[in-house]
Design a protein around this motif. Structure first.
Motif, mmCIF file in Angstrom:
data_model
loop_
_atom_site.group_PDB
_atom_site.id
_atom_site.type_symbol
_atom_site.label_atom_id
_atom_site.label_comp_id
_atom_site.label_asym_id
_atom_site.label_seq_id
_atom_site.Cartn_x
_atom_site.Cartn_y
_atom_site.Cartn_z
ATOM 1 N N LEU A 178 87.605 -50.456 86.328
ATOM 2 C CA LEU A 178 86.220 -50.865 86.226
ATOM 3 C C LEU A 178 86.064 -52.206 86.933
ATOM 4 C CD1 LEU A 178 85.688 -50.128 82.404
ATOM 5 C CD2 LEU A 178 84.813 -48.750 84.288
ATOM 6 N N ASN A 179 84.824 -52.535 87.267
ATOM 7 C CA ASN A 179 84.541 -53.833 87.867
ATOM 8 C C ASN A 179 83.293 -54.395 87.190
ATOM 9 O OD1 ASN A 179 84.127 -56.084 89.446
ATOM 10 N ND2 ASN A 179 84.385 -55.030 91.403
ATOM 11 N N SER A 180 83.529 -55.251 86.203
ATOM 12 C CA SER A 180 82.474 -55.902 85.437
ATOM 13 C C SER A 180 81.643 -54.891 84.646
ATOM 14 C CB SER A 180 81.566 -56.729 86.356
ATOM 15 O OG SER A 180 80.702 -57.536 85.606
ATOM 16 N N PRO A 181 82.277 -54.201 83.682
ATOM 17 C CA PRO A 181 81.533 -53.227 82.874
ATOM 18 C C PRO A 181 80.475 -53.904 82.013
ATOM 19 C CG PRO A 181 83.684 -53.637 81.898
ATOM 20 C CD PRO A 181 83.675 -54.331 83.234
ATOM 21 N N TYR A 182 79.357 -53.194 81.841
ATOM 22 C CA TYR A 182 78.252 -53.723 81.039
ATOM 23 C C TYR A 182 77.867 -52.718 79.953
ATOM 24 C CZ TYR A 182 76.813 -58.349 82.710
ATOM 25 O OH TYR A 182 76.722 -59.697 82.929
ATOM 26 N N GLY A 183 76.746 -52.028 80.103
ATOM 27 C CA GLY A 183 76.259 -51.167 79.042
ATOM 28 C C GLY A 183 77.209 -50.033 78.692
ATOM 29 N N ILE A 184 77.289 -49.697 77.384
ATOM 30 C CA ILE A 184 78.174 -48.633 76.908
ATOM 31 C C ILE A 184 77.450 -47.768 75.885
ATOM 32 C CG2 ILE A 184 80.393 -49.716 77.400
ATOM 33 C CD1 ILE A 184 80.455 -50.848 74.603
ATOM 34 N N PHE A 185 77.921 -46.531 75.763
ATOM 35 C CA PHE A 185 77.380 -45.570 74.793
ATOM 36 C C PHE A 185 78.507 -44.612 74.445
ATOM 37 C CE2 PHE A 185 74.835 -42.224 72.983
ATOM 38 C CZ PHE A 185 73.678 -42.839 72.527
ATOM 39 N N VAL A 186 78.593 -44.214 73.189
ATOM 40 C CA VAL A 186 79.663 -43.320 72.729
ATOM 41 C C VAL A 186 79.038 -42.154 71.980
ATOM 42 C CG1 VAL A 186 81.772 -43.135 71.338
ATOM 43 C CG2 VAL A 186 81.255 -45.279 72.544
ATOM 44 N N ASP A 187 79.457 -40.919 72.308
ATOM 45 C CA ASP A 187 78.912 -39.760 71.602
ATOM 46 C C ASP A 187 79.780 -39.404 70.396
ATOM 47 O OD1 ASP A 187 81.061 -38.150 72.473
ATOM 48 O OD2 ASP A 187 79.928 -37.272 74.120
ATOM 49 N N MET A 188 79.394 -38.373 69.671
ATOM 50 C CA MET A 188 80.085 -38.010 68.437
ATOM 51 C C MET A 188 81.480 -37.455 68.674
ATOM 52 S SD MET A 188 77.048 -36.461 66.040
ATOM 53 C CE MET A 188 78.227 -35.960 64.771
ATOM 54 N N LEU A 189 81.774 -37.097 69.904
ATOM 55 C CA LEU A 189 83.121 -36.637 70.245
ATOM 56 C C LEU A 189 84.038 -37.802 70.602
ATOM 57 C CD1 LEU A 189 82.150 -33.563 72.478
ATOM 58 C CD2 LEU A 189 82.656 -33.596 70.024
ATOM 59 N N GLY A 190 83.482 -39.013 70.588
ATOM 60 C CA GLY A 190 84.268 -40.197 70.946
ATOM 61 C C GLY A 190 84.357 -40.422 72.440
ATOM 62 N N THR A 191 83.531 -39.717 73.205
ATOM 63 C CA THR A 191 83.505 -39.909 74.658
ATOM 64 C C THR A 191 82.666 -41.135 74.987
ATOM 65 O OG1 THR A 191 83.729 -37.537 75.021
ATOM 66 C CG2 THR A 191 82.886 -38.843 76.855
ATOM 67 N N LEU A 192 83.209 -41.965 75.851
ATOM 68 C CA LEU A 192 82.582 -43.225 76.234
ATOM 69 C C LEU A 192 81.868 -43.079 77.571
ATOM 70 C CD1 LEU A 192 82.372 -46.441 76.054
ATOM 71 C CD2 LEU A 192 84.488 -46.440 77.406
ATOM 72 N N TYR A 193 80.678 -43.644 77.640
ATOM 73 C CA TYR A 193 79.908 -43.740 78.885
ATOM 74 C C TYR A 193 79.703 -45.223 79.159
ATOM 75 C CZ TYR A 193 79.076 -38.881 77.684
ATOM 76 O OH TYR A 193 79.260 -37.568 77.346
ATOM 77 N N VAL A 194 79.993 -45.642 80.375
ATOM 78 C CA VAL A 194 79.981 -47.075 80.671
ATOM 79 C C VAL A 194 79.340 -47.341 82.028
ATOM 80 C CG1 VAL A 194 82.384 -46.931 81.521
ATOM 81 C CG2 VAL A 194 81.417 -49.169 80.937
ATOM 82 N N VAL A 195 78.497 -48.375 82.067
ATOM 83 C CA VAL A 195 77.952 -48.863 83.329
ATOM 84 C C VAL A 195 79.016 -49.709 84.017
ATOM 85 C CG1 VAL A 195 76.237 -50.364 84.404
ATOM 86 C CG2 VAL A 195 75.557 -48.830 82.556
ATOM 87 N N ASP A 196 79.485 -49.225 85.149
ATOM 88 C CA ASP A 196 80.489 -49.929 85.954
ATOM 89 C C ASP A 196 79.718 -50.726 87.001
ATOM 90 O OD1 ASP A 196 82.896 -50.711 87.036
ATOM 91 O OD2 ASP A 196 83.322 -48.781 87.980
ATOM 92 N N ARG A 197 79.301 -51.904 86.588
ATOM 93 C CA ARG A 197 78.222 -52.631 87.260
ATOM 94 C C ARG A 197 78.473 -52.885 88.743
ATOM 95 N NH1 ARG A 197 76.291 -58.756 86.439
ATOM 96 N NH2 ARG A 197 78.486 -58.958 85.956
ATOM 97 N N PHE A 198 79.574 -53.532 89.082
ATOM 98 C CA PHE A 198 79.780 -53.910 90.475
ATOM 99 C C PHE A 198 80.236 -52.735 91.336
ATOM 100 C CE2 PHE A 198 80.517 -58.682 89.444
ATOM 101 C CZ PHE A 198 79.153 -58.850 89.296
ATOM 102 N N ASN A 199 80.533 -51.602 90.712
ATOM 103 C CA ASN A 199 80.799 -50.377 91.480
ATOM 104 C C ASN A 199 79.564 -49.485 91.561
ATOM 105 O OD1 ASN A 199 83.529 -50.801 92.219
ATOM 106 N ND2 ASN A 199 84.198 -50.219 90.165
ATOM 107 N N ASP A 200 78.453 -49.940 91.001
ATOM 108 C CA ASP A 200 77.170 -49.224 91.096
ATOM 109 C C ASP A 200 77.296 -47.765 90.681
ATOM 110 O OD1 ASP A 200 75.422 -51.361 92.305
ATOM 111 O OD2 ASP A 200 76.994 -51.289 93.821
#
Length: 306
Positions: A226-248
């Motif tokens: 990752l390069n400067s991760p920002y916003g994150i969200f996790v679903d009920m399966l434990g899967t993570l979604y992440v804004v990889d900011r500087f990688n757009d």
């Protein structure tokens, strides 16, 4: 709240639709200025921390023409009717209010959502806040960016309890470096975007150290990084979604995965429907639509299930 997506992410459109802003930088009600935090209510009203306009603005579903200012918007300042560069906002439906990270005023404030509200109230002050999360017990979590910790608060408590980051700035498993956005699941696991360490950490309730759940392989654009991760969200399966900011790009990391998958973006920096320009935050609504605050394009993009 967590949402169970199953495999809906695989059917997300690769092209986003602008549902707020996108009219060049400005302070009109059809414009945004460096949007940061974003959240979505049950009726798909999108609430945005409009950082550069020192306001919170909401956009109703199916109305992409104009938003409505619901907090601040009176210029930068520390009056109770003002905000100064808010970075995050969340909806407290039980109290029919918004909780706002009023970053440059170093405070967290609450604004009622009742029509006619003209000022907020200070919940916590003297805090270098950046991101917020509220669990199902209505316990509030706040990242202290400059102190490299996350603290948890009863809404009536000004002091809070340390929940992540126990040993100062650093990259050990009991440390953080510039934590930004947060997510808390139903088990009160706290996920932290450990921005300057280019990783996302998961801290179990009462744990004295975290585990790396994304990145942590140095700054870069490989699928393991990752390069400067920002916003994150996790679903009920434990899967993570992440804004990889500087990688757009926005990435998806399943539990214990060694690398992530790009789900939207990752097509170079730009203003195209499949591009971002320094994205900041993300949110999934109850229908599994993805919303991304696209900072320097001054817009919020929605990626719908196809």
């Amino acid at each position: 709240m967590c949402t169970k997506f199953h495999d809906n992410w695989m059917r997300l459109s690769k092209n986003g639709t602008t549902i707020a802003g996108g009219k060049e930088l400005g302070d009109a009600t059809n414009q945004l200025n460096n949007p940061h935090g974003v959240c979505v209510d049950h009726d798909q009203t999108v609430v945005i921390a409009d950082y550069g306009n020192h306001r919170i603005i909401e956009w109703k579903k199916d109305d992409t023409t104009n938003g409505q200012v619901v907090a601040g918007g009176k210029g930068p300042g520390n009056g109770l009717h003002q905000l100064d560069r808010p970075t995050d906002v969340l909806i407290d439906n039980e109290a029919d209010s918004l909780i706002i990270c009023d970053r440059n005023n170093q405070r967290v404030v609450r604004w009622s959502r009742q029509i006619g509200t003209t000022q907020g109230e200070i919940l916590i002050d003297n805090i270098t806040c950046y991101g917020l999360a509220l669990d199902e017990q209505r316990y509030l979590y706040i990242s202290h960016y400059e102190k490299h910790v996350v603290r948890g608060y009863e809404l009536s408590d000004k002091n809070g309890t340390l929940v992540a980051g126990f040993n100062g700035e650093g990259n050990a498993l009991n440390q953080l470096n510039g934590p930004t956005y947060l997510f808390v699941d139903r088990q009160q696991n706290v996920y932290v975007s450990d921005n300057k360490n280019h990783r996302v950490m998961k801290w179990a309730k009462d744990a004295k150290e975290g585990i790396v759940v994304a990145g942590g392989k140095g700054e870069g654009n490989a699928l393991t990084q990752l390069n400067s991760p920002y916003g994150i969200f996790v679903d009920m399966l434990g899967t993570l979604y992440v804004v990889d900011r500087f990688n757009d790009r926005v990435m998806r990391w399943t539990q214990e995965a060694e690398e992530g998958t790009v789900i939207v973006g990752g097509n170079g920096q730009g203003a195209g429907a499949n591009q971002f320009n320094y994205p900041v935050c993300l949110f999934f609504d109850r229908h599994s639509n993805l919303y991304v605050a696209d900072r320097y394009n001054n817009r919020v993009q929605q990626f719908s299930i196809e």
